[in-house]
Design an enzyme around this catalytic site. Structure first.
Site, PDB file in Angstrom:
ATOM      1  N   TYR A  55       0.887  -1.138   0.013  1.00  0.00           N
ATOM      2  CA  TYR A  55      -0.028   0.043  -0.047  1.00  0.00           C
ATOM      3  C   TYR A  55       0.571   1.374  -0.094  1.00  0.00           C
ATOM      4  O   TYR A  55       0.242   2.546  -0.164  1.00  0.00           O
ATOM      5  CB  TYR A  55      -0.890  -0.103   1.096  1.00  0.00           C
ATOM      6  CG  TYR A  55      -2.002  -1.215   1.243  1.00  0.00           C
ATOM      7  CD1 TYR A  55      -1.995  -2.015   0.294  1.00  0.00           C
ATOM      8  CD2 TYR A  55      -2.487  -1.442   2.435  1.00  0.00           C
ATOM      9  CE1 TYR A  55      -2.838  -3.106   0.278  1.00  0.00           C
ATOM     10  CE2 TYR A  55      -3.449  -2.471   2.636  1.00  0.00           C
ATOM     11  CZ  TYR A  55      -3.485  -3.433   1.552  1.00  0.00           C
ATOM     12  OH  TYR A  55      -4.371  -4.426   1.721  1.00  0.00           O
ATOM     13  N   LYS A  80       1.595  -6.518   6.164  1.00  0.00           N
ATOM     14  CA  LYS A  80       1.925  -7.833   5.077  1.00  0.00           C
ATOM     15  C   LYS A  80       3.206  -7.693   4.336  1.00  0.00           C
ATOM     16  O   LYS A  80       3.385  -6.751   3.734  1.00  0.00           O
ATOM     17  CB  LYS A  80       0.623  -8.104   4.160  1.00  0.00           C
ATOM     18  CG  LYS A  80      -0.569  -7.544   4.732  1.00  0.00           C
ATOM     19  CD  LYS A  80      -1.938  -7.879   4.332  1.00  0.00           C
ATOM     20  CE  LYS A  80      -3.183  -7.060   4.661  1.00  0.00           C
ATOM     21  NZ  LYS A  80      -3.220  -5.751   4.406  1.00  0.00           N
TER      22      LYS A  80
HETATM   23  N1  LIG Z   1      -5.416  -8.811   2.052  1.00  0.00           N
HETATM   24  C1  LIG Z   1      -5.658  -8.533   0.763  1.00  0.00           C
HETATM   25  O1  LIG Z   1      -5.205  -9.045  -0.163  1.00  0.00           O
HETATM   26  C2  LIG Z   1      -6.414  -7.166   0.898  1.00  0.00           C
HETATM   27  C3  LIG Z   1      -6.784  -6.863  -0.476  1.00  0.00           C
HETATM   28  C4  LIG Z   1      -7.780  -5.768  -0.404  1.00  0.00           C
HETATM   29  C5  LIG Z   1      -8.159  -5.019   0.800  1.00  0.00           C
HETATM   30  N2  LIG Z   1      -7.449  -5.382   1.953  1.00  0.00           N
HETATM   31  C6  LIG Z   1      -7.437  -4.736   3.204  1.00  0.00           C
HETATM   32  O2  LIG Z   1      -8.951  -4.660   3.282  1.00  0.00           O
HETATM   33  C7  LIG Z   1      -9.533  -3.304   3.698  1.00  0.00           C
HETATM   34  C8  LIG Z   1     -10.794  -3.165   3.143  1.00  0.00           C
HETATM   35  O3  LIG Z   1     -11.095  -3.404   1.728  1.00  0.00           O
HETATM   36  P1  LIG Z   1     -11.116  -2.473   0.681  1.00  0.00           P
HETATM   37  O4  LIG Z   1     -10.567  -1.238   0.851  1.00  0.00           O
HETATM   38  O5  LIG Z   1     -10.617  -3.016  -0.715  1.00  0.00           O
HETATM   39  O6  LIG Z   1     -12.671  -2.270   0.242  1.00  0.00           O
HETATM   40  P2  LIG Z   1     -13.980  -1.910   1.424  1.00  0.00           P
HETATM   41  O7  LIG Z   1     -13.511  -1.597   2.636  1.00  0.00           O
HETATM   42  O8  LIG Z   1     -15.269  -2.942   1.021  1.00  0.00           O
HETATM   43  O9  LIG Z   1     -14.580  -0.520   0.672  1.00  0.00           O
HETATM   44  C9  LIG Z   1     -13.998   0.643   0.601  1.00  0.00           C
HETATM   45  C10 LIG Z   1     -14.741   1.442  -0.601  1.00  0.00           C
HETATM   46  O10 LIG Z   1     -15.896   1.818  -0.064  1.00  0.00           O
HETATM   47  C11 LIG Z   1     -16.313   3.085   0.329  1.00  0.00           C
HETATM   48  N3  LIG Z   1     -17.009   3.406   1.593  1.00  0.00           N
HETATM   49  C12 LIG Z   1     -16.588   2.961   2.736  1.00  0.00           C
HETATM   50  N4  LIG Z   1     -17.503   3.248   3.636  1.00  0.00           N
HETATM   51  C13 LIG Z   1     -18.258   3.899   3.210  1.00  0.00           C
HETATM   52  C14 LIG Z   1     -19.768   4.258   3.503  1.00  0.00           C
HETATM   53  N5  LIG Z   1     -19.992   4.507   4.759  1.00  0.00           N
HETATM   54  N6  LIG Z   1     -20.605   4.832   2.553  1.00  0.00           N
HETATM   55  C15 LIG Z   1     -20.212   4.747   1.283  1.00  0.00           C
HETATM   56  N7  LIG Z   1     -18.946   4.410   0.757  1.00  0.00           N
HETATM   57  C16 LIG Z   1     -17.914   3.725   1.491  1.00  0.00           C
HETATM   58  C17 LIG Z   1     -14.735   3.838   0.425  1.00  0.00           C
HETATM   59  O11 LIG Z   1     -14.727   5.136  -0.166  1.00  0.00           O
HETATM   60  P3  LIG Z   1     -14.055   6.406   0.627  1.00  0.00           P
HETATM   61  O12 LIG Z   1     -12.500   6.149   1.086  1.00  0.00           O
HETATM   62  O13 LIG Z   1     -14.062   7.382  -0.354  1.00  0.00           O
HETATM   63  O14 LIG Z   1     -15.117   6.589   1.513  1.00  0.00           O
HETATM   64  C18 LIG Z   1     -14.067   2.899  -0.639  1.00  0.00           C
HETATM   65  O15 LIG Z   1     -14.335   3.307  -1.938  1.00  0.00           O
HETATM   66  C19 LIG Z   1      -8.527  -2.425   2.753  1.00  0.00           C
HETATM   67  O16 LIG Z   1      -8.328  -1.334   3.005  1.00  0.00           O
HETATM   68  C20 LIG Z   1      -7.138  -3.235   3.271  1.00  0.00           C
HETATM   69  O17 LIG Z   1      -6.748  -2.859   4.270  1.00  0.00           O
HETATM   70  C21 LIG Z   1      -6.712  -6.498   1.781  1.00  0.00           C
END
Ligand SMILES: NC(=O)c1ccc[n+]([C@@H]2O[C@H](COP(=O)([O-])OP(=O)(O)OC[C@H]3O[C@@H](n4cnc5c(N)ncnc54)[C@H](OP(=O)(O)O)[C@@H]3O)[C@@H](O)[C@H]2O)c1
Length: 277
Positions: A55, A80
């Site tokens: 990241y 990670k």
């Molecule tokens: N281990 C892995 O391979 C892996 C892969 C992917 C992710 N991850 C981890 O998991 C975390 C979460 O997953 P993710 O970031 O991919 O997706 P997520 O948390 O499912 O979704 C994030 C998205 O949703 C929006 N959002 C968040 N809260 C909201 C709300 N209350 N209302 C409307 N929109 C909202 C955010 O936009 P805004 O920021 O504009 O609010 C962003 O675009 C990551 O940040 C990372 O730390 C790990």
């Protein structure tokens, strides 16, 4: 499970306590953006932050931790090891770099980011060493399916404490969750909100209206009631606060069934069996 606050914890199989709820920082930019969102989250009561070498925001995460004023031991920091460091046999160096960027003396949870074929067992040995040396409080994997976990466990000295995988109502992973529960491996959801794509889903929206909560809150509450650690990402302070405001309502058994029924094994990210990065 009677959850009362976003500081409530699950106990990993080695006794370490990990918050059920945290902030994800994938695609959060190093600098102001990461600094502000992590500080806003800690101010709102979050105690867990999920980052990764990939990241490229570990320095800002570390700076936010320092500026938050919350004692280090009250926080739970995950990072990670990235795939290229597994392929180059530079896992130990990668760990040192992450630690230095974060400005920390230990991390709470160190994860193998993806199960890189022919490499993940070797990577795991390095994580076991880090754990034995007390440089990480817990070790785990990410994006491992049942086959890969079984393969790892066949040779592991220490069982992973956590498996962080893509998990949301369209990919609820019932078999993997059951397997991990039996193995005492805590499941953690990435993309709990389907990276924002699930927030207009009619069934989820209907439940949200009925509970007078947002769709995001319904999904995150579903995670907790299913004993899934969850780490939604947002860079907007009002959403960071909203996402954590899920301790004043409860989904009924029938609400949960309705959400469970949405599973269609739909991935937004790569499949651990076939990924090519
Ligand atoms: N281990 C892995 O391979 C892996 C892969 C992917 C992710 N991850 C981890 O998991 C975390 C979460 O997953 P993710 O970031 O991919 O997706 P997520 O948390 O499912 O979704 C994030 C998205 O949703 C929006 N959002 C968040 N809260 C909201 C709300 N209350 N209302 C409307 N929109 C909202 C955010 O936009 P805004 O920021 O504009 O609010 C962003 O675009 C990551 O940040 C990372 O730390 C790990």
């Amino acid at each position: 499970m009677n959850l009362k606050s976003l500081q409530d914890t699950t106990t990993l199989h080695n006794g370490v306590k990990m918050p059920w709820f945290g902030l994800g920082v994938y695609k959060v930019q190093e600098g102001e953006e990461a600094l502000k969102s992590v500080k806003a989250a800690i101010k709102a009561g979050y105690r867990a932050i999920d980052t990764a070498a990939l990241y490229e925001n570990e320095e800002s995460v570390g700076q936010a931790i320092k500026e938050s004023g919350v004692p280090r031991e009250e926080l739970f920091i995950t990072t990670k090891v990235w795939n290229s460091d597994q392929r180059n046999d530079s896992v130990m160096e990668a760990f040192e770099t992450s630690l230095k960027k974060l400005g920390l003396e230990y991390v709470d949870l160190y994860l193998v980011h993806w199960p890189v074929k022919e490499k993940y067992k070797q990577t795991w040995k390095v994580l076991e060493q880090l754990y034995k040396e007390g440089r990480v409080r817990a070790i785990g994997v990410s994006n491992f399916n049942i086959r890969q976990l079984e393969d790892l466990l066949a040779d592991a000295e220490i069982k992973p404490m956590v498996n962080q995988v893509e998990l949301h109502p369209l990919l609820s992973q019932p078999e993997l969750r059951k397997y991990c529960k039996n193995q005492e491996i805590q499941i953690e959801a990435w993309a709990p909100l389907g990276q924002g794509r699930l927030l207009k889903h009619p069934v989820l929206t209907e439940l949200a209206v009925r509970h007078n909560k947002s769709t995001a809150q319904v999904i995150l509450r579903w995670d907790l009631q299913n004993e899934i650690v969850t780490i939604p990402k947002s860079v907007k302070e009002h959403r960071i606060i909203e996402n954590a405001d899920i301790f004043d309502f409860e989904l009924s058994a029938s609400d949960i069934e309705k959400i469970n029924a949405l599973n269609e094994n739909k991935r937004f990210g790569a499949d651990p069996e076939t990924f090519n990065f």
